[in-house]
Design an enzyme around this catalytic site. Structure first.
Site, short mmCIF file in Angstrom:
data_model
loop_
_atom_site.label_atom_id
_atom_site.label_comp_id
_atom_site.label_asym_id
_atom_site.label_seq_id
_atom_site.Cartn_x
_atom_site.Cartn_y
_atom_site.Cartn_z
N TRP A 185 0.86 -1.18 0.00
CA TRP A 185 0.00 0.00 0.00
C TRP A 185 0.90 1.23 0.00
CZ3 TRP A 185 -0.20 3.73 4.03
CH2 TRP A 185 -1.06 4.81 3.74
N GLU A 226 -3.14 -2.89 -2.37
CA GLU A 226 -4.26 -2.29 -1.64
C GLU A 226 -4.58 -0.89 -2.16
OE1 GLU A 226 -3.36 -1.86 2.52
OE2 GLU A 226 -5.37 -1.17 3.04
N LYS A 228 -7.04 2.72 -2.19
CA LYS A 228 -7.61 3.61 -1.17
C LYS A 228 -8.33 4.76 -1.85
CE LYS A 228 -6.31 5.86 3.12
NZ LYS A 228 -5.33 5.96 4.19
N ASP A 259 -9.66 -3.11 1.80
CA ASP A 259 -9.69 -2.56 3.16
C ASP A 259 -11.07 -1.95 3.38
OD1 ASP A 259 -9.52 -0.49 5.25
OD2 ASP A 259 -7.38 -0.96 5.30
N HIS A 262 -11.55 1.87 2.94
CA HIS A 262 -10.96 2.55 1.79
C HIS A 262 -11.90 2.85 0.64
CE1 HIS A 262 -6.46 1.66 2.79
NE2 HIS A 262 -7.13 2.14 3.81
N HIS A 286 -8.46 -6.33 4.57
CA HIS A 286 -8.06 -5.57 5.74
C HIS A 286 -9.36 -5.23 6.45
CE1 HIS A 286 -3.71 -3.97 4.99
NE2 HIS A 286 -3.78 -5.27 5.18
N ASP A 294 -11.81 6.89 6.98
CA ASP A 294 -10.94 5.73 7.21
C ASP A 294 -10.27 5.86 8.58
OD1 ASP A 294 -9.38 3.45 6.66
OD2 ASP A 294 -7.74 4.67 5.89
N ASP A 296 -10.04 3.75 11.09
CA ASP A 296 -9.39 2.58 11.66
C ASP A 296 -9.78 2.32 13.10
OD1 ASP A 296 -7.63 1.44 9.48
OD2 ASP A 296 -6.98 3.51 9.44
N ASP A 325 -6.88 -4.52 10.31
CA ASP A 325 -6.15 -3.26 10.12
C ASP A 325 -6.87 -2.13 10.84
OD1 ASP A 325 -4.52 -1.23 9.33
OD2 ASP A 325 -5.11 -1.24 7.22
C1 RNT Z 1 -3.68 2.67 5.17
C2 RNT Z 1 -3.81 1.23 4.82
C3 RNT Z 1 -2.68 0.35 5.23
C4 RNT Z 1 -2.14 0.67 6.61
C5 RNT Z 1 -1.12 -0.31 7.12
C6 RNT Z 1 -0.40 0.21 8.31
O1 RNT Z 1 -4.80 3.39 4.93
O2 RNT Z 1 -5.00 0.73 5.31
O3 RNT Z 1 -3.04 -0.97 5.11
O4 RNT Z 1 -3.17 0.77 7.54
O5 RNT Z 1 -0.29 -0.67 6.11
ZN ZN Z 2 -5.29 -1.37 5.11
#
Ligand code: RNT
Ligand code: ZN
Length: 417
Positions: A185, A226, A228, A259, A262, A286, A294, A296, A325
């Site tokens: 990513w 990945e 986003k 993810d 994302h 993820h 996003d 997390d 993640d």
């Molecule tokens: C970031 C991505 C990625 C990170 C990690 C730390 O938006 O989701 O996967 O969270 O690589």
């Molecule tokens: Zn991620």
């Protein structure tokens, strides 16, 4: 004499059997579905480079809860604790910045030896390792352009980093006899109106082509990419967008990493799994929880998590690699691992306990009323009793008991850091 947990399980087993579901079989399947725990929840995505740069790159760990792991030993001790409180098959997902080296190493010079202590730890645990190059938190990423930078020197540096990471991932997979998934990513993007998107994307594509030009056996490692939607500071254009990587993964037969945070706020990855698997052999998830963006947040047992789990079971868990993640620094970090991972597992169990054949038949026969009624009824079925039994069988605390352990460790270890 049967324990209370066992008694509850037997009652649940009978209930599920009455709708044609075999709970023992579900638990056997559940025990074999690995979940990859992300190391970065343990130290707020700081890593252990000398002169660590922190996150940047559009991602942000917020909060100031005490007890953050400061070195590989502390992080491994915290992971040992988390692993002891989570049943089932587990893997560990590392980032390149988690190297264990006595002195500073440039990111384009890292090698398997810098991850030897992690490989040994995984060997002891019998756990697989996953890996990620780290393109953020570094002076050479300050422009927010790495693999797609117009500066050939910057691109070269990051290509070398990614190539070095693939060698590390392959070494991990070879030693552990368990293929390592390496996920790439990059935060690459633009803050404001972007004129030449296509050139940036062409540069990213060319860099990736070079990175993957070396063929490595999937017995040792597999590559994932990945996408986003946007990151903080790069709101207007993300070079590695969803379309970019979907095309790239399909064309090059890589794993696509979806993810949960994302995509556009009402877009869900649960609906993407079945399509992606029509064009790709395997994918990576993820699993995260976006709150408005996003963000997390720790994965909770929400509708989308259950939908993701149902798709994994319906489409085939052997083709979907499950990674977590998220990074919440406002709560105990070990508890964050336990809550999120146990939730992922509970969601998988709930999906495994659905009378799938019956539900599919109803859907095929346009019996929408019956399908909805059954799905709603199932929500009150005692899958929690089945999960408690799973924990007990796996020698892991059931119910809320795991939290006592975390609280004790917090008092004795974390708060003394
Ligand atoms: C970031 C991505 C990625 C990170 C990690 C730390 O938006 O989701 O996967 O969270 O690589
Ligand atoms: Zn991620």
């Amino acid at each position: 004499m049967a324990s209370k947990i066992e008694k509850n399980y037997l009652a649940a087993k009978e209930m599920y059997a009455s709708i044609g579901v075999d709970t023992d079989k579900a638990l056997d399947l559940l025990s074999k579905i690995p979940i990859s725990l992300h190391c970065w929840q343990g130290d707020d995505v700081n890593g252990f480079e000398t002169n660590a740069g922190g996150t940047s790159g559009g991602i942000l760990a917020t909060g100031n809860y005490p007890g953050c792991a400061r070195n590989p030993e502390e992080l491994r001790a915290d992971l040992d604790k988390a692993f002891s409180l989570i049943p089932g098959a587990k893997r560990l997902n590392l980032h390149a910045i988690y190297l264990d080296a006595p002195k500073a190493v440039e990111r384009n010079k890292i090698a398997p030896e810098h991850f030897e202590s992690w490989i040994q730890w995984a060997e002891e645990k019998g756990a697989g390792l996953d890996f990620n190059p780290t393109f953020f938190g570094h002076p050479k990423a300050a422009s927010n352009l790495t693999l797609s930078s117009p500066d050939a020197g910057i691109r070269k540096y990051w290509i070398e980093h990614a190539k070095a990471c693939r060698k590390i991932a392959a070494a991990m997979g070879k030693r552990l006899k368990n293929p390592c998934i390496m996920n790439t990513w990059v935060q690459d993007g633009f803050k404001d109106v972007t004129i030449d998107r296509i050139q940036a994307r062409k540069r990213l594509m060319a860099s990736l082509d070079e990175i993957y030009s070396e063929k490595i056996s999937p017995k040792y490692m597999k590559d994932a990419v990945e996408s986003k939607l946007f990151g903080i500071g790069v709101e207007s254009c993300t070079v590695g967008s969803s379309e970019f990587y979907m095309g790239y993964a399909v064309k090059n037969n890589l794993l696509l990493c979806l993810d949960a945070g994302h995509f556009h706020p009402t877009e869900v990855i649960s609906d993407k799994i079945s399509s992606a698997l029509l064009y790709l052999d395997e994918i990576l998830l993820h699993v995260s929880r976006p709150v408005r963006w996003d963000s997390d947040h720790v994965v909770t047992f929400d509708d989308e998590l259950q939908a993701i789990a149902r798709e994994i079971i319906t489409c085939g868990a052997n083709r979907v690699h499950i990674g977590l993640d998220y990074f919440d620094v406002t709560i105990n970090r070990i508890a964050a691992w336990c809550i999120g991972t146990r939730n992922m597992q509970k969601a998988l169990l709930k999906a495994l306990l659905e009378p799938a054949a019956e539900l599919k038949k109803m859907e095929k026969n346009f019996e929408g009323t019956g399908k909805l009624a059954l799905l709603e009824e199932l929500k009150a079925y005692p899958f929690g009793a089945v999960y408690d039994y799973f924990c007990e069988k796996q020698g892991v605390p059931s119910g809320m008991k795991w939290l006592d352990d975390v609280n004790k460790y917090e008092k004795e270890v974390l708060f003394k850091r």
